[in-house]
Design a protein around this motif. Structure first.
Motif, PDB file in Angstrom:
ATOM      1  N   LEU A  15       1.097  -1.196   0.281  1.00  0.00           N
ATOM      2  CA  LEU A  15       0.132  -0.022  -0.420  1.00  0.00           C
ATOM      3  C   LEU A  15       1.353   1.157  -0.023  1.00  0.00           C
ATOM      4  O   LEU A  15       0.351   2.022  -1.144  1.00  0.00           O
ATOM      5  N   PHE A  16       1.854   0.957   0.683  1.00  0.00           N
ATOM      6  CA  PHE A  16       2.984   2.647   0.815  1.00  0.00           C
ATOM      7  C   PHE A  16       4.023   2.771  -0.360  1.00  0.00           C
ATOM      8  O   PHE A  16       4.973   3.376   0.757  1.00  0.00           O
ATOM      9  N   VAL A  40      -6.611   1.185  -6.288  1.00  0.00           N
ATOM     10  CA  VAL A  40      -7.929   1.871  -5.599  1.00  0.00           C
ATOM     11  C   VAL A  40      -7.575   2.064  -4.124  1.00  0.00           C
ATOM     12  O   VAL A  40      -7.513   3.074  -4.008  1.00  0.00           O
ATOM     13  N   TYR A  41      -7.011   0.778  -3.703  1.00  0.00           N
ATOM     14  CA  TYR A  41      -7.195   0.193  -2.271  1.00  0.00           C
ATOM     15  C   TYR A  41      -5.655   1.677  -1.400  1.00  0.00           C
ATOM     16  O   TYR A  41      -5.765   2.559  -0.860  1.00  0.00           O
ATOM     17  N   ASN A  44      -7.078   5.172  -1.797  1.00  0.00           N
ATOM     18  CA  ASN A  44      -8.308   4.974  -1.489  1.00  0.00           C
ATOM     19  C   ASN A  44      -7.231   5.781   0.098  1.00  0.00           C
ATOM     20  O   ASN A  44      -7.081   6.366   1.214  1.00  0.00           O
ATOM     21  N   VAL A  45      -6.577   4.567   0.875  1.00  0.00           N
ATOM     22  CA  VAL A  45      -5.766   4.801   2.024  1.00  0.00           C
ATOM     23  C   VAL A  45      -4.879   5.925   2.212  1.00  0.00           C
ATOM     24  O   VAL A  45      -5.076   6.853   2.524  1.00  0.00           O
ATOM     25  N   GLY A  48      -7.218   9.162   1.529  1.00  0.00           N
ATOM     26  CA  GLY A  48      -7.955   9.353   3.573  1.00  0.00           C
ATOM     27  C   GLY A  48      -8.105   9.349   4.389  1.00  0.00           C
ATOM     28  O   GLY A  48      -7.492  10.931   4.955  1.00  0.00           O
ATOM     29  N   LEU A  49      -5.994   9.000   4.577  1.00  0.00           N
ATOM     30  CA  LEU A  49      -5.154   9.495   5.722  1.00  0.00           C
ATOM     31  C   LEU A  49      -4.645  10.789   5.486  1.00  0.00           C
ATOM     32  O   LEU A  49      -4.727  11.588   6.267  1.00  0.00           O
ATOM     33  N   PRO A  81       2.083   6.516   9.657  1.00  0.00           N
ATOM     34  CA  PRO A  81       0.668   6.040   9.760  1.00  0.00           C
ATOM     35  C   PRO A  81       0.132   6.096  11.111  1.00  0.00           C
ATOM     36  O   PRO A  81       1.032   5.668  11.541  1.00  0.00           O
ATOM     37  N   PRO A  82      -1.217   7.187  10.799  1.00  0.00           N
ATOM     38  CA  PRO A  82      -1.883   6.571  12.382  1.00  0.00           C
ATOM     39  C   PRO A  82      -1.749   5.579  12.799  1.00  0.00           C
ATOM     40  O   PRO A  82      -2.228   3.613  12.524  1.00  0.00           O
ATOM     41  N   PRO A  85      -7.513   3.780  14.526  1.00  0.00           N
ATOM     42  CA  PRO A  85      -8.745   4.067  13.911  1.00  0.00           C
ATOM     43  C   PRO A  85      -9.486   5.837  14.523  1.00  0.00           C
ATOM     44  O   PRO A  85     -11.075   6.166  13.806  1.00  0.00           O
ATOM     45  N   LEU A  87      -9.656   9.015  14.048  1.00  0.00           N
ATOM     46  CA  LEU A  87      -8.517  10.026  13.224  1.00  0.00           C
ATOM     47  C   LEU A  87      -8.526  11.554  14.050  1.00  0.00           C
ATOM     48  O   LEU A  87      -7.716  11.655  13.745  1.00  0.00           O
ATOM     49  N   PHE A  88      -9.216  11.548  14.363  1.00  0.00           N
ATOM     50  CA  PHE A  88      -9.348  13.019  14.796  1.00  0.00           C
ATOM     51  C   PHE A  88      -8.015  13.203  15.790  1.00  0.00           C
ATOM     52  O   PHE A  88      -7.542  13.784  16.299  1.00  0.00           O
TER      53      PHE A  88
END
Lengths: 268, 299
Positions: A15-16, A40-41, A44-45, A48-49, A81-82, A85, A87-88
């Motif tokens: 992914l990264f 696409v994944y 999205n990742v 999104g982040l 990466p976080p 979950p 995310l705030f």
């Protein structure tokens, strides 16, 4: 066959890592490998982040511009990466990342703006507590005032800076309009607290940062005052106490003679 | 129009009615509280309310006092190979105790690896190993929360060559093993069916419909893959597509009225536009209901 752990691990690693075009065995409807579908994944990742980080640091984004922010954020999300979950809470390390990010070396105040925005989000989501009223404080006998200790509001945050970060932040948030700022004119220390629904943000008066920090560490009033005066001889105790009560910075106070007794704050 | 305040059918126990609801967005907090619109229920993403305090909880508390609420998790990572995050489960439990949602749902997906959280619903291979992993995770969730959970069918963009189950057989087997309920996302049916070249009507007809307790509807973005085949992306950023409305009508024809959620999470529209989507779902449910009644009388 690969174990589930290895399978998902290989998916996650790719992914990264753009050098991995496609982990094996990820296929389209014809059973053939499809890098476009895996992308696409990946997209999205990363997007999104980056968006989640942008939501947490809107002023940093406005200062550097969205295109630059996205590029910087992509590097940050791939390296840190976080871990939750929620995310705030994402971006605890972003200010430190910015401080070491060479391309923004000519924006020396940017890391402190990120610290301020991070503190703002912490205050926003902090536990609720009723602030102490002036009346509750006034009820303390004068001969016990010197030994008072305070419980500070759980949402209270302090940010120290050698740049005028509050001025810069206000110009770059909401309806703010950027204008020239003299970066050499001296720093602004910022106090944030959310006594009710709204996060209150203010610059602390001379010695105010050191005073609140000392109170936060549990120092009695007179000790905190000495620390503040050492930091800045212009420190004004009554002004500071009045401002802190008004902004809702305290939730409780205790006298030395009655350590067990809590004077509960009452919502005004 | 507001018939909510005097509507005796609003369940006081928080049960989700067989009506349309919408995903609650901060942009709409004030409008909802000021106008008390006639909406069947609201749904929130659990992770957005996992702070200790602050405005999100203040608004949600007020809105929960007026409407039934369902809780939708996006971060539990049920499909992951690693143990569930117990802290996260405890936070979910705390939210359920605080807000008493009528339903709790999560996804057939994974979103964590090692210490990283990816904020995306990643696909699960349909193998016996992943089946037992997902089933044991759902057992753990239902035990920890002390209630049944609903599992949502995924929107997928590719498949794993090693999969030995069809998606429906995989989901049906999970239901059999865990006793969980299902959330049927009709947009995901359309997205996955287009991307995988399945027949969406057959998907719905073969889905374990008896276990479905909620439906999701949302908008998607059409793209194409490297061979020019349609590749639909589950973006939740626009109105529900007409094709998905047709599939929804078919689904309601099979199921009867059912709690139906409009999800619109990006490019969030003004409140009236979102509400109109909910009204369209209710109109479809009412039409099916009338047809059923007419058939019952005729029969």
């Amino acid at each position: 066959m690969q174990s589930l752990a290895d399978r998902l691990g290989g998916f996650a690693d790719a992914l990264f890592d753009p050098t991995i075009v496609l982990p094996p065995g990820l296929v389209g409807p014809d059973g053939e490998p499809s890098p476009r579908r895996f992308a696409v994944y990946r997209n999205n990742v990363v997007v999104g982040l980056v968006e989640a980080l942008k939501a947490n640091f809107p002023s940093v984004c406005r200062i550097v511009g969205e295109e630059f922010f996205d590029a910087m954020a992509r590097i940050f999300v791939a390296s840190e990466p976080p871990t939750s979950p929620i995310l705030f809470e994402f971006g605890i390390g972003f200010a430190n990342f910015i401080a070491g990010f060479e391309p923004v070396a000519d924006v020396p105040y940017l890391a402190d703006i990120a610290r301020l925005e991070r503190a703002w989000h912490e205050a926003y989501h902090a536990p609720e507590a009723n602030p102490l009223t002036a009346a509750a404080l006034a009820a303390i006998p004068e001969n016990q005032a010197a030994g008072i200790t305070f419980s500070l509001h759980p949402s209270l945050r302090l940010i120290w800076s050698r740049f005028p970060i509050l001025t810069i932040w206000r110009m770059n948030i909401g309806d703010g309009v950027p204008a020239p700022v003299d970066l050499t004119a001296g720093g602004e220390d910022v106090l944030l607290v959310r006594p009710a629904a709204k996060v209150e943000v203010c610059a602390t008066p001379p010695g105010g940062y050191e005073f609140v920090e000392a109170l936060q560490q549990g120092q009695p009033l007179t000790e905190a005052m000495k620390i503040a005066l050492r930091a800045d001889p212009r420190f004004d105790l009554s002004r500071n106490i009045r401002d802190l009560i008004a902004i809702g910075a305290f939730i409780d106070c205790h006298t030395a003679n009655e350590p067990g007794r809590l004077t509960r704050g009452v919502r005004a | 129009m507001s018939r909510r305040n005097d509507d005796a059918s609003v369940p006081q126990n928080g049960q989700i009615p067989s009506r349309a609801g919408v995903g609650l967005k901060p942009e709409h907090y004030r409008t909802i509280l000021e106008t008390a619109p006639d909406i069947g229920f609201f749904e929130v993403h659990a992770e957005n309310y996992m702070g200790a305090g602050g405005p999100p909880h203040r608004y949600l508390t007020e809105i929960r006092n007026l409407y039934p609420l369902s809780l939708h998790g996006v971060g539990l990572s049920i499909g992951a190979d690693r143990p569930l995050d117990r802290d996260h489960l405890n936070r979910l439990k705390g939210l359920i105790e605080r807000y008493r949602p009528g339903l709790f749902s999560e996804h057939l997906a994974w979103s964590t690896h090692d210490t990283a959280y990816f904020d995306d619903l990643l696909p699960v291979p349909y193998t016996t190993e992943s089946l037992s992993r997902v089933a044991s995770h759902i057992d753990e969730v239902q035990e920890a929360l002390g209630q049944q959970m609903l599992l949502e069918n995924p929107s997928t963009y590719l498949t794993f060559a090693e999969s030995t189950y069809s998606e429906i057989d995989f989901i049906a087997e999970i239901v059999k093993r865990t006793g969980c309920g299902l959330l049927l996302d009709v947009n995901n049916v359309h997205v996955a069916s287009t991307n995988q070249q399945w027949d969406p009507l057959r998907y719905i007809d073969e889905y374990p419909l008896a276990s479905v307790q909620e439906i999701h509807l949302a908008g998607y973005t059409p793209e194409t893959d490297e061979k020019g085949r349609p590749l639909l992306i589950d973006t939740h950023d626009r109105p529900v597509d007409d094709i998905v409305w047709d599939l929804y009508q078919h689904t309601i024809g099979r199921l009867g009225p059912m709690p139906t959620l409009i999800e619109w999470d990006a490019n969030v529209p003004p409140w009236p536009e979102l509400k109109a989507e909910a009204e369209r779902a209710e109109a479809i449910m009412s039409a099916i209901d009338r047809k059923e009644q007419a058939r019952a009388i005729a029969g």
